[in-house]
Enzyme design. Structure first.
Site, mmCIF file in Angstrom:
data_model
loop_
_atom_site.group_PDB
_atom_site.id
_atom_site.type_symbol
_atom_site.label_atom_id
_atom_site.label_comp_id
_atom_site.label_asym_id
_atom_site.label_seq_id
_atom_site.Cartn_x
_atom_site.Cartn_y
_atom_site.Cartn_z
ATOM 1 N N CYS A 28 40.673 -52.462 25.889
ATOM 2 C CA CYS A 28 41.028 -51.233 25.186
ATOM 3 C C CYS A 28 41.810 -51.630 23.927
ATOM 4 O O CYS A 28 41.780 -52.797 23.527
ATOM 5 C CB CYS A 28 41.794 -50.260 26.081
ATOM 6 N N ASN A 36 45.936 -52.643 25.438
ATOM 7 C CA ASN A 36 46.009 -53.307 26.741
ATOM 8 C C ASN A 36 47.222 -52.850 27.543
ATOM 9 O O ASN A 36 47.814 -53.612 28.290
ATOM 10 C CB ASN A 36 45.996 -54.830 26.575
ATOM 11 N N CYS A 41 47.151 -49.228 28.826
ATOM 12 C CA CYS A 41 46.760 -48.067 29.640
ATOM 13 C C CYS A 41 45.408 -48.272 30.304
ATOM 14 O O CYS A 41 45.325 -48.550 31.494
ATOM 15 C CB CYS A 41 46.741 -46.786 28.796
ATOM 16 N N ARG A 42 44.350 -48.135 29.523
ATOM 17 C CA ARG A 42 43.006 -48.095 30.102
ATOM 18 C C ARG A 42 42.544 -49.430 30.665
ATOM 19 O O ARG A 42 42.064 -49.490 31.800
ATOM 20 C CB ARG A 42 42.008 -47.590 29.057
ATOM 21 N N SER A 43 42.636 -50.503 29.890
ATOM 22 C CA SER A 43 42.074 -51.770 30.383
ATOM 23 C C SER A 43 42.868 -52.368 31.541
ATOM 24 O O SER A 43 42.250 -52.841 32.497
ATOM 25 C CB SER A 43 41.876 -52.781 29.247
ATOM 26 N N ASP A 87 41.794 -42.342 25.505
ATOM 27 C CA ASP A 87 43.117 -42.965 25.515
ATOM 28 C C ASP A 87 44.144 -41.928 25.962
ATOM 29 O O ASP A 87 44.317 -40.895 25.310
ATOM 30 C CB ASP A 87 43.449 -43.476 24.115
#
Length: 174
Positions: free
Chosen positions: A23, A26, A28-30, A141
């Site tokens: 993401c 690095n 939140c999402r990934s 996001d």
């Protein structure tokens, strides 16, 4: 539901499958995708056959833990996100078999960074693994969202990571 395996790049037949989730920062999402995928692999698969990591295309949070809000929402689902943020580097294209961007911006950044057509072929967007009936063609996001944004991300990642796992496992059994 298993996603057609033709969307995957060639996978090693003799070693672990190495997956990198990407993401922007690095935080939140990934790292959430990394945590979700590790949980799936630990509970359903052969953990020794998998290497799972995450990184960001930006360099904003190197060395930090994931966002505290994402860690709190993940913890409610039994996930402990302890990854330390890092930036994508050229060697990731050699080190990983599948590189999974969370949205189109991250995908563009990865494609621009890819050192060869073979490296670029390893990039498979997370949305390709979605089977939920949703209006999302990416993982949004949640950084500037409320609690519902973090929950939505975890729901999408649970679906996508499970389908990624099932698709990879199917390639090994056929």
């Amino acid at each position: 539901m298993i996603i057609p395996s033709f969307i995957l790049p060639p996978l090693p037949s003799d070693g672990p499958v190495k997956v990198l989730f990407v993401c922007l920062g690095n935080i939140c999402r990934s790292p959430a995708a990394e945590g979700v995928m590790k949980e799936i692999v630990d509970s359903q698969g052969n953990p020794a056959r998998w290497v799972i990591d995450s990184a960001g295309t930006g360099n904003y949070h190197i060395g930090d833990l994931p966002d505290p809000r994402m860690r709190a929402h993940a913890r409610r689902r039994g996930l402990n996100l302890t990854h330390r943020c890092r930036q994508v580097c050229l060697s990731d294209f050699d080190d990983f078999d599948i590189i999974v961007p969370m949205d189109a911006s991250n995908e563009r950044n990865l494609r621009a960074l890819a050192p060869s057509p073979q490296a670029e072929a390893k990039i498979v967007p997370m949305a390709r693994f979605f089977t939920l009936a949703t209006r999302y063609d990416h993982v949004p996001d949640p950084y500037y969202e409320g609690a519902e944004g973090f929950e939505l991300v975890l729901d999408l990642l649970q679906d996508g990571c499970q389908n990624l796992f099932d698709t990879v496992e199917q390639t090994f059994t056929h």
